[in-house]
Design a protein around this motif. Structure first.
Motif, short mmCIF file in Angstrom:
data_model
loop_
_atom_site.label_atom_id
_atom_site.label_comp_id
_atom_site.label_asym_id
_atom_site.label_seq_id
_atom_site.Cartn_x
_atom_site.Cartn_y
_atom_site.Cartn_z
N PHE A 68 24.14 -56.29 19.98
CA PHE A 68 23.52 -56.90 18.99
C PHE A 68 21.97 -56.56 19.45
CE2 PHE A 68 27.22 -58.93 17.43
CZ PHE A 68 27.16 -58.54 15.97
N LEU A 69 21.43 -56.73 20.65
CA LEU A 69 20.14 -56.63 21.05
C LEU A 69 19.90 -55.14 20.88
CD1 LEU A 69 19.98 -58.89 24.32
CD2 LEU A 69 18.81 -59.24 21.86
N TYR A 70 20.74 -54.19 21.44
CA TYR A 70 20.40 -52.88 21.44
C TYR A 70 20.26 -52.29 20.01
CZ TYR A 70 21.38 -47.88 22.01
OH TYR A 70 21.45 -46.39 21.98
N ARG A 71 21.52 -52.45 19.35
CA ARG A 71 21.32 -52.15 17.89
C ARG A 71 20.13 -52.50 16.80
NH1 ARG A 71 26.66 -51.17 13.98
NH2 ARG A 71 25.54 -49.95 12.50
N TYR A 72 19.98 -53.68 16.86
CA TYR A 72 19.04 -54.45 15.79
C TYR A 72 17.46 -54.47 16.33
CZ TYR A 72 23.39 -54.38 13.30
OH TYR A 72 24.41 -54.03 12.52
N PHE A 73 17.37 -54.84 17.76
CA PHE A 73 15.98 -55.64 17.99
C PHE A 73 15.01 -54.14 17.69
CE2 PHE A 73 12.45 -56.82 20.70
CZ PHE A 73 12.28 -57.95 20.29
N ILE A 74 15.38 -53.10 17.94
CA ILE A 74 14.46 -52.12 17.85
C ILE A 74 13.99 -51.68 16.54
CG2 ILE A 74 16.23 -49.94 17.23
CD1 ILE A 74 13.39 -49.79 20.19
N LYS A 75 14.60 -52.41 15.54
CA LYS A 75 14.32 -52.15 14.03
C LYS A 75 13.01 -53.11 13.80
CE LYS A 75 19.11 -51.56 12.26
NZ LYS A 75 18.87 -50.34 11.61
N SER A 76 12.69 -53.96 14.88
CA SER A 76 11.42 -54.78 14.68
C SER A 76 10.13 -54.08 14.67
CB SER A 76 11.31 -55.59 15.85
OG SER A 76 12.49 -56.63 15.85
N THR A 77 10.43 -52.65 15.20
CA THR A 77 9.35 -51.82 15.23
C THR A 77 8.81 -51.39 13.82
OG1 THR A 77 10.14 -50.58 17.35
CG2 THR A 77 8.52 -49.21 15.85
N ARG A 78 9.65 -51.38 12.78
CA ARG A 78 9.21 -51.23 11.49
C ARG A 78 8.86 -52.72 10.63
NH1 ARG A 78 12.61 -46.44 12.17
NH2 ARG A 78 11.16 -44.42 11.72
N ASP A 79 10.04 -53.48 10.94
CA ASP A 79 10.10 -54.76 9.88
C ASP A 79 9.16 -56.00 10.61
OD1 ASP A 79 11.99 -55.72 11.82
OD2 ASP A 79 13.61 -55.46 10.46
N TYR A 80 8.74 -55.82 11.98
CA TYR A 80 8.49 -56.85 12.90
C TYR A 80 9.20 -58.11 12.76
CZ TYR A 80 4.04 -54.03 12.94
OH TYR A 80 3.37 -53.14 13.16
N ALA A 81 10.46 -58.19 12.32
CA ALA A 81 11.20 -59.39 12.31
C ALA A 81 11.83 -59.58 13.64
CB ALA A 81 12.36 -59.24 11.28
N ALA A 82 11.24 -59.59 14.77
CA ALA A 82 11.73 -59.92 16.15
C ALA A 82 12.55 -61.13 16.20
CB ALA A 82 10.52 -59.91 17.09
#
Length: 382
Positions: free
Chosen positions: A290-304
């Protein structure tokens, strides 16, 4: 193009007719990409005519209706379209599932979704820490916009988070609590687009002594309150959250928590933790996924914060399902059963955006998410 992928990625092979939960029988409507649709329309023939008759348009996209399962599935459970036209002429999603990808210019990440029982098997039986490897491929860069400096900072933070998730000097529950204590600082720095602060946080998280300080502080915070009451409240809230969701199958029943079952689970905590100790890598790998798949999306949505806490939520939900079965039966669910529960959790929750939104909304609206999750994390260790 540089591609990053987990070391088990290349080991995946669809089990086809041996699969107990064939994705072609789910009844999901499957998106048909434009190139594939154009081929069906231009190629002609009886099969392509039948394919076009089963495809409909909605909001500018095209889908193949599959009520009751794909109408082109053969009697022996194989793809009739692939058999007749070849794998290059099935839709992108049919060819790639359960693989997933994320693009950032000339950088790409690849992985395998837990909604597939074979992927769940690969993940749960992967006993050593997951390694991520890079390779070069011939592919055009993606043109979606992103801030390269934010991306580098988020990627660097994620590396540290995954390293913490795989730090076997701590129990898996201590690692989950440690991650919870990182969430607010990371989120604030990202919201402020403070890449220097993100680098500083990343550097601190790489220090073993700093990690230990956080775990010790988290334990002190939890021990200063009524641990039993916090565990009881946390378990109630965890299962209540997941029981609010809509399910296609029977998984929702496993989240329906009576007071009697809840008390049995709390009483079984210590014994479960001892008996499950040899399998902590399963929860570790779920967390890393889950960390690998979704945390990188914070680059665009800032939803860390949402990305980090939701990874903890999903890991604790898997553990909660295992704990419930242990409390009810007096023995750990066997590997096949654990694989089934994880696959169902992914398919029913992770792959349902409405259900994931319930988790995100809870994280955004609750002021004590960290303390609640930490109360659950230390219930079995203290």
């Amino acid at each position: 193009m540089t591609v990053l992928q987990p070391d088990y990625f290349s080991a995946f092979r669809c089990t086809c007719t041996e699969c107990k939960d064939n994705c072609c029988k789910m009844g999901w409507d499957i998106e048909i990409d434009e190139n594939t649709l154009s081929y069906y329309r231009e190629h002609g023939g009886e099969l392509c005519e039948r394919l076009c008759e089963n495809i409909y348009e909605e909001d500018g996209a095209h889908y193949m209706s599959q009520e009751g399962g794909c109408p082109f599935l053969t009697a022996d459970g194989l793809c009739g379209v692939q058999q007749e036209l070849g794998a290059e002429h099935i839709s992108d999603i049919c060819r790639e599932h359960p693989r997933f990808y994320e693009w950032f210019g000339d950088y790409k990440e690849a992985g395998l979704g837990l909604c597939c029982e074979e992927v769940s098997r690969l993940v749960l039986t992967h006993e050593r820490p997951v390694l991520f490897t890079e390779k070069q491929i011939d592919e055009e860069p993606d043109d979606l916009e992103f801030d390269s400096e934010i991306f580098a900072a988020v990627k660097n933070i994620r590396e540290k988070l995954i390293d913490i998730a795989q730090d076997r000097g701590f129990t898996i529950m201590q690692r989950l609590a440690l991650l919870c204590y990182c969430a607010e600082d990371i989120s604030e720095a990202l919201q402020e687009e403070d890449c220097e602060q993100l680098k500083k946080i990343s550097g601190m998280l790489a220090i073993d002594g700093f990690r230990m300080e956080i775990v010790i502080q988290a334990e002190k915070d939890i021990l200063s309150g009524d641990v039993r009451a916090m565990g009881k409240d946390g378990l109630d809230r965890l299962f209540s959250l997941f029981s609010q969701m809509e399910y296609m199958g029977s998984l929702g029943e496993r989240f329906a928590l009576t007071e009697d079952i809840r008390d049995k689970m709390l009483s079984a905590e210590k014994a479960f933790s001892e008996n499950y100790a040899a399998y902590q890598h399963e929860l570790e790998n779920i967390l890393v996924y889950f960390l690998y798949r979704y945390f990188i999306k914070s680059t665009r949505d800032y939803a860390a914060e949402e990305r980090l806490f939701s990874a903890v939520y999903m890991t604790l939900a898997a553990r909660g399902l295992f704990l419930r079965e242990y409390a009810e039966n007096g023995v750990l669910p066997d590997l096949d059963r654990r694989i089934l529960l994880v696959k169902e959790l992914s398919k029913e929750v992770e792959y349902d955006s409405d259900n994931m939104d319930i988790i995100y909304d809870e994280i955004q609206q609750s002021a004590d998410t960290r303390d609640m999750l930490c109360g659950l994390c230390f219930q079995g260790d203290i």
